[in-house]
Every structure is written in structure tokens, then in C-alpha cells.
Design a protein around this motif. Structure first.
Motif, mmCIF file in Angstrom:
data_model
loop_
_atom_site.group_PDB
_atom_site.id
_atom_site.type_symbol
_atom_site.label_atom_id
_atom_site.label_comp_id
_atom_site.label_asym_id
_atom_site.label_seq_id
_atom_site.Cartn_x
_atom_site.Cartn_y
_atom_site.Cartn_z
ATOM 1 N N GLU A 1 5.195 11.771 9.636
ATOM 2 C CA GLU A 1 5.645 10.377 9.547
ATOM 3 C C GLU A 1 4.483 9.408 9.725
ATOM 4 N N GLU A 2 3.559 9.728 10.645
ATOM 5 C CA GLU A 2 2.390 8.865 10.846
ATOM 6 C C GLU A 2 1.497 8.855 9.615
ATOM 7 N N GLU A 3 1.330 10.017 8.991
ATOM 8 C CA GLU A 3 0.511 10.094 7.785
ATOM 9 C C GLU A 3 1.155 9.317 6.640
ATOM 10 N N GLU A 4 2.474 9.435 6.526
ATOM 11 C CA GLU A 4 3.181 8.685 5.482
ATOM 12 C C GLU A 4 3.053 7.189 5.713
ATOM 13 N N ALA A 5 3.135 6.758 6.967
ATOM 14 C CA ALA A 5 2.983 5.335 7.291
ATOM 15 C C ALA A 5 1.569 4.857 6.958
ATOM 16 N N ARG A 6 0.576 5.704 7.285
ATOM 17 C CA ARG A 6 -0.818 5.344 6.981
ATOM 18 C C ARG A 6 -1.031 5.216 5.480
ATOM 19 N N LEU A 7 -0.462 6.145 4.733
ATOM 20 C CA LEU A 7 -0.619 6.105 3.281
ATOM 21 C C LEU A 7 0.083 4.896 2.684
ATOM 22 N N ARG A 8 1.249 4.542 3.261
ATOM 23 C CA ARG A 8 1.942 3.359 2.741
ATOM 24 C C ARG A 8 1.084 2.113 2.896
ATOM 25 N N VAL A 9 0.373 2.038 4.028
ATOM 26 C CA VAL A 9 -0.514 0.893 4.250
ATOM 27 C C VAL A 9 -1.688 0.948 3.271
ATOM 28 N N GLU A 10 -2.277 2.134 3.131
ATOM 29 C CA GLU A 10 -3.429 2.275 2.245
ATOM 30 C C GLU A 10 -3.067 1.985 0.800
ATOM 31 N N LEU A 11 -1.893 2.425 0.395
ATOM 32 C CA LEU A 11 -1.488 2.261 -0.996
ATOM 33 C C LEU A 11 -0.888 0.894 -1.281
ATOM 34 N N SER A 12 -0.704 0.100 -0.231
ATOM 35 C CA SER A 12 -0.096 -1.217 -0.449
ATOM 36 C C SER A 12 -1.058 -2.194 -1.108
ATOM 37 N N GLY A 13 -2.354 -1.878 -1.088
ATOM 38 C CA GLY A 13 -3.323 -2.740 -1.753
ATOM 39 C C GLY A 13 -4.515 -3.060 -0.867
ATOM 40 N N PRO A 14 -5.560 -3.649 -1.433
ATOM 41 C CA PRO A 14 -6.743 -4.014 -0.643
ATOM 42 C C PRO A 14 -6.412 -5.118 0.356
ATOM 43 N N ALA A 15 -7.228 -5.235 1.377
ATOM 44 C CA ALA A 15 -7.008 -6.251 2.405
ATOM 45 C C ALA A 15 -7.045 -7.649 1.801
ATOM 46 N N PRO A 16 -6.187 -8.547 2.276
ATOM 47 C CA PRO A 16 -6.183 -9.921 1.751
ATOM 48 C C PRO A 16 -7.557 -10.574 1.883
ATOM 49 N N GLY A 17 -7.988 -11.240 0.810
ATOM 50 C CA GLY A 17 -9.258 -11.945 0.828
ATOM 51 C C GLY A 17 -10.467 -11.081 0.535
#
Length: 302
Positions: free
Chosen positions: A218-234
Motif C-alpha cells: 500500500e505504501e509503494e502504491e501511494a508513492r507511485l500515485r504521487v510520482e505518477l501524478s506529475g512533476p512538482a508545481p513550478g
């Protein structure tokens, strides 16, 4: 004539760590790993030392745990047909002193010719009346007992873990068998004793291991969701030095402007990551949504 079958409703307590694990694991899977259930299975097997016994479970984790406890083979759906047939042959032909217990998944609900006297149902799916009927039917087949002289008498044990989902699936399955065969279930309660503590501890260790694995997943899936959500704003593309317009994630794990990275890989033929300076594992490009794939070009960088 059909063989006589004794149907037993085995009631066992729900071990607290197992109940707690059901919130994170599949509840049905957690129930089959219940320590008191393992104790009950072992006692039933010891009660029928000269009988041919099938123990039914569903998850591979439950099959493995029961097989480890009883020190007997397990059979499941992914096993090769040749090996499965070998176990069936040995089970049918070998003396019960040498080979009398087999732990199996629902794959043995199929029409497999097996001489069985005892079936232990450690848990089957909700509403699985056909499974229950097929398992009951294995003991009801006409035949002789293991001594080759006495009429065959079968035993059908259905486990019921108090307070679990098995508690509300049992009435439906038992009613179906009673309705179709006239068989009546007799209640038997089996509680662990102090001498059974090693079995309870084995169950708890296995459950803890599975819970930890699920937590990591679950932690890995959460990390991947963040990573795949896009580059950092700005942030800006390392190739263009400009804010992203159409970002994609390359196989090196970094974000790039789609047009720039495709030009680098497919037009210029540069196969090394501008960030790690190592070869791209492949040429797959993922959009922020994580949908696969974005680019329809070749996925290989070789």
C-alpha cells in the motif's frame, strides 16, 4: 447404497490478531489463517489417522500454512497437471500410514476420482452451495472402509469461526446440504489448549508477515500515485529549462517535456538518460495520469 456420512459443524474462536488483520487483508483470507482453526484441523486429522482425508482451503497462504502444520502435500490450481495427477495417484494407492492427508484448493471440486473418507472444509466462498455439495458427495460415494471389509462411513467437517464471515455463510451451506441429502449437522466446539500455543504463534507470525507485506504494498502504491501524478508545481523540464506544458515520465523515473524527450530518443538517437547518464531501460513514456502508454513509438531503446 450411499455411504453414511457424519456431518459436523466445528465451532472455533476467532483469534484477536487474526480478527484485527482482517481489516487490512482480505477478510476471508485472514479467517482461514485463524490459529484456533489450525488447532481444530490438526485434532480432526489426528482423530482419523487411518482415514483418507482432504482438507479444503482457498488462498495459497492458507494452503501453505495448513500443509506446513500437518507436514503433508498441498495441491492448488497453478500446479502442473502431471504433479497434480501424481498426488492423486499416491493418495488413492498408498497405505494411509504413508499418505493419508492432502491439502487442496477448489481445483479438487472437479470430477476427480478419489477415494475419500474425511473432508475438512476450512472455508469456502459465500453462497458456494455447489462446493459444499461436491465435497459432501465425495464421502457419500458407495464403498468399503479402509479395512476393505466394513461399510464405508464418511465424515464431513465444516469449520465455523465465531464472529467471522464464516459464521454467516455456514447456515446457508449447511441448509443446502441438509435440503439436498437429508443430512443433519452436529455441533462440536474445539478450543485451543495451552499445549496448542506453538500453533497459535505460527498462525500469528504468518498473519503478521502478510500484514507487513500488505502495508509495504500500500505504501509503494501511494508513492507511485504521487510520482505518477506529475512533476512538482513550478518545476521546469531539464531539457528545455521551461515550465512543463505536456510532461511525460520516462523509464529513468524523471519527468520531461514530451516533445523534447521524444526528439532526444527517437530523432537524435540518444539512448542515455540526461539525468542518470545511464541507458533508458526502455522508451516507454507515461503521462501524469499514469495511463499506459502515451507514446505509440517503439518501447525499446536497444
Amino acid at each position: 447404497f450411499l455411504a453414511a456420512v457424519n456431518c459436523v459443524h466445528v465451532i472455533v474462536p476467532y483469534d484477536a490478531p487474526c480478527r484485527d488483520a482482517a481489516a487490512r487483508l482480505n477478510p476471508h483470507k485472514a479467517t482461514q489463517l485463524n490459529g484456533p482453526s489450525l488447532v481444530a484441523i490438526q485434532r480432526i486429522v489426528q482423530r482419523h489417522k487411518r482415514h483418507k482425508i482432504l482438507v479444503f482451503a482457498q488462498s495459497l497462504d492458507a494452503l501453505s500454512l495448513i500443509g506446513e502444520l500437518l507436514q503433508v502435500p498441498i495441491v492448488w490450481g497453478e500446479m502442473s497437471q502431471a504433479l497434480r495427477s501424481l498426488h492423486v495417484h499416491c493418495f488413492n494407492k498408498c497405505d494411509p500410514e504413508l499418505y493419508h492427508v492432502l491439502v487442496c484448493s477448489e481445483v479438487f471440486d472437479e470430477a476427480i476420482d478419489m477415494s475419500v473418507t474425511v473432508v475438512i472444509d476450512a472455508g469456502s466462498r459465500f453462497g458456494s452451495e455447489n462446493q459444499a455439495k461436491q465435497r459432501y458427495g465425495r464421502m457419500a460415494r458407495p464403498g468399503l472402509a479402509e479395512d476393505g471389509v466394513s461399510p464405508k462411513v464418511g465424515f464431513f467437517y465444516m469449520l465455523d469461526v465465531e464472529g467471522s464471515e464464516l459464521s454467516w455463510t455456514y447456515p446457508k451451506k449447511s441448509h443446502f446440504i441438509t435440503q439436498k441429502t437429508g443430512a443433519v449437522f452436529v455441533d462440536e466446539r474445539i478450543d485451543p489448549e495451552p499445549a496448542d500455543e506453538p500453533i497459535i504463534e505460527l498462525s500469528r507470525q504468518r498473519i503478521q508477515k502478510l500484514v507487513q507485506a500488505q502495508k509495504c504494498k500500500e505504501e509503494e502504491e501511494a508513492r507511485l500515485r504521487v510520482e505518477l501524478s506529475g512533476p512538482a508545481p513550478g518545476s521546469v523540464c531539464p531539457l528545455t529549462g521551461k515550465p512543463y506544458v505536456n510532461p511525460v515520465r520516462a523509464s529513468d523515473g524523471f519527468w520531461y517535456e514530451k516533445e523534447a524527450i521524444e526528439h532526444r530518443i527517437f530523432v537524435l538517437g540518444q539512448r542515455h538518460s540526461p539525468q542518470t547518464f545511464k541507458l533508458f531501460p526502455d522508451a516507454t513514456l507515461l503521462p501524469p495520469s499514469g495511463k499506459w502508454p502515451l507514446s505509440k513509438r517503439s518501447r525499446t531503446c536497444a
